[in-house]
Design an enzyme around this catalytic site. Sequence first.
Site, PDB file in Angstrom:
ATOM      1  CE  LYS A 171      -1.619   3.157   2.570  1.00 22.99           C
ATOM      2  NZ  LYS A 171      -1.848   4.222   1.602  1.00 22.99           N
ATOM      3  CD  GLU A 246      13.564   1.725   9.006  1.00 20.91           C
ATOM      4  OE1 GLU A 246      13.936   2.722   9.657  1.00 20.91           O
ATOM      5  OE2 GLU A 246      14.311   0.794   8.695  1.00 20.91           O
ATOM      6  CB  CYS A 280      13.021   9.662   7.748  1.00 19.76           C
ATOM      7  SG  CYS A 280      13.987   8.559   6.740  1.00 19.76           S
ATOM      8  CD  GLU A 387      10.167  13.544  10.862  1.00 22.64           C
ATOM      9  OE1 GLU A 387       9.009  13.120  10.967  1.00 22.64           O
ATOM     10  OE2 GLU A 387      11.106  12.863  10.436  1.00 22.64           O
TER      11      GLU A 387
HETATM   12  P1  NAP Z   1       2.242   8.805   7.375  1.00 13.75           P
HETATM   13  O1  NAP Z   1       1.200   9.827   7.331  1.00 13.75           O
HETATM   14  O2  NAP Z   1       2.526   8.087   8.638  1.00 13.75           O
HETATM   15  O3  NAP Z   1       1.875   7.757   6.210  1.00 13.75           O
HETATM   16  C1  NAP Z   1       2.689   6.646   5.919  1.00 13.75           C
HETATM   17  C2  NAP Z   1       1.840   5.565   5.300  1.00 13.75           C
HETATM   18  O4  NAP Z   1       0.913   5.071   6.261  1.00 13.75           O
HETATM   19  C3  NAP Z   1       1.007   6.036   4.113  1.00 13.75           C
HETATM   20  O5  NAP Z   1       0.972   5.012   3.144  1.00 13.75           O
HETATM   21  C4  NAP Z   1      -0.341   6.234   4.748  1.00 13.75           C
HETATM   22  O6  NAP Z   1      -1.417   6.142   3.851  1.00 13.75           O
HETATM   23  C5  NAP Z   1      -0.376   5.078   5.716  1.00 13.75           C
HETATM   24  N1  NAP Z   1      -1.368   5.205   6.780  1.00 13.75           N
HETATM   25  C6  NAP Z   1      -1.995   6.330   7.219  1.00 13.75           C
HETATM   26  N2  NAP Z   1      -2.841   6.013   8.224  1.00 13.75           N
HETATM   27  C7  NAP Z   1      -2.746   4.678   8.413  1.00 13.75           C
HETATM   28  C8  NAP Z   1      -3.372   3.766   9.323  1.00 13.75           C
HETATM   29  N3  NAP Z   1      -4.239   4.157  10.242  1.00 13.75           N
HETATM   30  N4  NAP Z   1      -3.028   2.458   9.256  1.00 13.75           N
HETATM   31  C9  NAP Z   1      -2.115   2.042   8.351  1.00 13.75           C
HETATM   32  N5  NAP Z   1      -1.510   2.851   7.470  1.00 13.75           N
HETATM   33  C10 NAP Z   1      -1.811   4.159   7.506  1.00 13.75           C
HETATM   34  O7  NAP Z   1       3.660   9.367   6.927  1.00 13.75           O
HETATM   35  P2  NAP Z   1       3.946  10.291   5.683  1.00 13.75           P
HETATM   36  O8  NAP Z   1       3.385  11.621   5.989  1.00 13.75           O
HETATM   37  O9  NAP Z   1       3.551   9.602   4.446  1.00 13.75           O
HETATM   38  O10 NAP Z   1       5.548  10.303   5.692  1.00 13.75           O
HETATM   39  C11 NAP Z   1       6.304  11.158   6.473  1.00 13.75           C
HETATM   40  C12 NAP Z   1       6.831  10.465   7.706  1.00 13.75           C
HETATM   41  O11 NAP Z   1       7.545   9.282   7.364  1.00 13.75           O
HETATM   42  C13 NAP Z   1       7.830  11.302   8.456  1.00 13.75           C
HETATM   43  O12 NAP Z   1       7.558  11.246   9.832  1.00 13.75           O
HETATM   44  C14 NAP Z   1       9.162  10.641   8.168  1.00 13.75           C
HETATM   45  O13 NAP Z   1      10.154  10.861   9.115  1.00 13.75           O
HETATM   46  C15 NAP Z   1       8.785   9.233   8.061  1.00 13.75           C
HETATM   47  N6  NAP Z   1       9.796   8.505   7.284  1.00 13.75           N
HETATM   48  C16 NAP Z   1      10.618   7.610   7.916  1.00 13.75           C
HETATM   49  C17 NAP Z   1      11.596   6.932   7.219  1.00 13.75           C
HETATM   50  C18 NAP Z   1      12.492   5.942   7.870  1.00 13.75           C
HETATM   51  O14 NAP Z   1      13.083   5.125   7.173  1.00 13.75           O
HETATM   52  N7  NAP Z   1      12.643   5.947   9.169  1.00 13.75           N
HETATM   53  C19 NAP Z   1      11.736   7.146   5.866  1.00 13.75           C
HETATM   54  C20 NAP Z   1      10.904   8.091   5.252  1.00 13.75           C
HETATM   55  C21 NAP Z   1       9.919   8.747   5.981  1.00 13.75           C
HETATM   56  P3  NAP Z   1      -2.055   7.473   3.167  1.00 13.75           P
HETATM   57  O15 NAP Z   1      -0.976   8.012   2.309  1.00 13.75           O
HETATM   58  O16 NAP Z   1      -3.184   6.906   2.402  1.00 13.75           O
HETATM   59  O17 NAP Z   1      -2.422   8.396   4.281  1.00 13.75           O
END
Ligand code: NAP
Length: 481
Positions: A171, A246, A280, A387
């Site tokens: 997904k 992650e 990230c 962040e």
């Molecule tokens: P996010 O809002 O947490 O979304 C990540 C994924 O989770 C998306 O595919 C999202 O779908 C899905 N999602 C949302 N609600 C969910 C739920 N209740 N259950 C299961 N899945 C759900 O994060 P983002 O805004 O896309 O990305 C930014 C964040 O990612 C930042 O905090 C960044 O630091 C972190 N990040 C971490 C790493 C690492 O390797 N540590 C790498 C890159 C990014 P939708 O898109 O449909 O909402």
Amino acid sequence: MRTYEHLYINGEWVAPIEPKGSIEVIDSSTEEVMARVAQGGAADTNAAVAAARAAFDTWSQTPPDVRAKYLRDIGAGLMARFGEIAEAISGEVGSPKAFAEMVQTGLSIGDWETYASIVENYEWETTLGNSLIVKEPIGVVGAITPWNYPLYLIVCKIGPALAAGCTIVLKPASLTPLNAIILAEVIHAAGVPAGVFNLVVGSGSEVGTTLATHPDVDMVSFTGSGPVGSQVSKDSADTIKRVGLELGGKSANVILDDADPAAIALGTVFGCMLNSGQTCSALTRVLIPRSREQEFLDAIVAEASQLRLVDPHEAQEDPMALFHCLGPMVSRSQQETVRGYIQKGIDEGATLLLGGPEQPEEFDKGFYVKPTVFAGVTPDMTIAQEEIFGPVLSILTYEDDDDAVRIANGTVFGLGGAVQSGDVERAKSVARRMRTGQVDINGAAFNSLAPFGGYKQSGNTRERGVFGLEEFLETKSLQLP
Ligand code: NAP
Ligand code: MG
């Protein structure tokens, strides 16, 4: 504008079982709709999990060298579509052309060969006394990914999971589904057996939750924000599945008092601003010694002044484009969040040296944020703790090495980090005291084989290289007579 009406389930492109409408993919620089993509829901996710379950027995028993061949074919298939992938990512994420090509697309292609050779050489069985220790794929994997490095972060899961012999339901982030669709087309063209890889575009709350709660999903591998990662863990708890997280970071770049200001400037600025700060492991907190505060500030601001906002679709002549050109934020909401943080930095008393919360003069559309540098940041400020995920650098001063380590470790996160010093041994000893998953010393090169992942609230897993493969394995012991 293109329209995609299908999900990829069980080796076929199929319409969603229950129509859920489509996602509009917005080009981050033009604000125009660049594509419409049909959304799946719980019923499609269930169908994808059933397909992955059915495919598992055969795929898990396919010899590793045969799986390796599929991986190489996927890498070659992506390479053949290099330009198209980079252009999609320049649109949906907003990454400037050079960055979209070299980093976003290049990294996502190179790793397939890496995982192929890892799986060919992996020791699947070892003996321990009278036991045979056998490594086996964990089963069906639900992969949930974010938008910032959309294809690379998918590959960090799908590559090793396929290599391990797992089957997958992916997904992708709803903001950036186009690169995932290209990947699914490539996987299909590579002849990967039906059901081994499935793609369900759809909302996190529906598709993501269905994966996390599903009794037939053995593992969820999640990259994204802390709050959603925490929710995924809770949703997964009833079925005791393995959850790899992650998450975010607030990584510290510790500049020791024997570092050379001219030598650290480029890496310090790029380490924070890459992908417009939507990274990230971005080094968003720069810690400089009080004894040489002005020298380091001058060097960093001089370097940051060379940053410029660009149209991500346009090639830049500048040979330093990769380092100096920034695109917009991924979305309006991300732009607003980042500007809010900049305003908060000002309100809490940090010193704005560059940038600010206003719309940049050179762009009247696009989700642009001015590259921003704050000095005089104290560890308790919001911009030193949370962040931001935008082009905002916070500079803090420290008294001595112990103080630097204390400040570096003083957030809930522990993902990336860096130490700069004239003495590598001294830098290593500071690096060892940092509670974080990786530390780069003196701008050392990125290593795609090195384990990547977080301490503390930045996560609980490791991706990349052999460490990434092992996250998708179970361990069995056979006691022999
Ligand atoms: P996010 O809002 O947490 O979304 C990540 C994924 O989770 C998306 O595919 C999202 O779908 C899905 N999602 C949302 N609600 C969910 C739920 N209740 N259950 C299961 N899945 C759900 O994060 P983002 O805004 O896309 O990305 C930014 C964040 O990612 C930042 O905090 C960044 O630091 C972190 N990040 C971490 C790493 C690492 O390797 N540590 C790498 C890159 C990014 P939708 O898109 O449909 O909402
Ligand atoms: Mg989101």
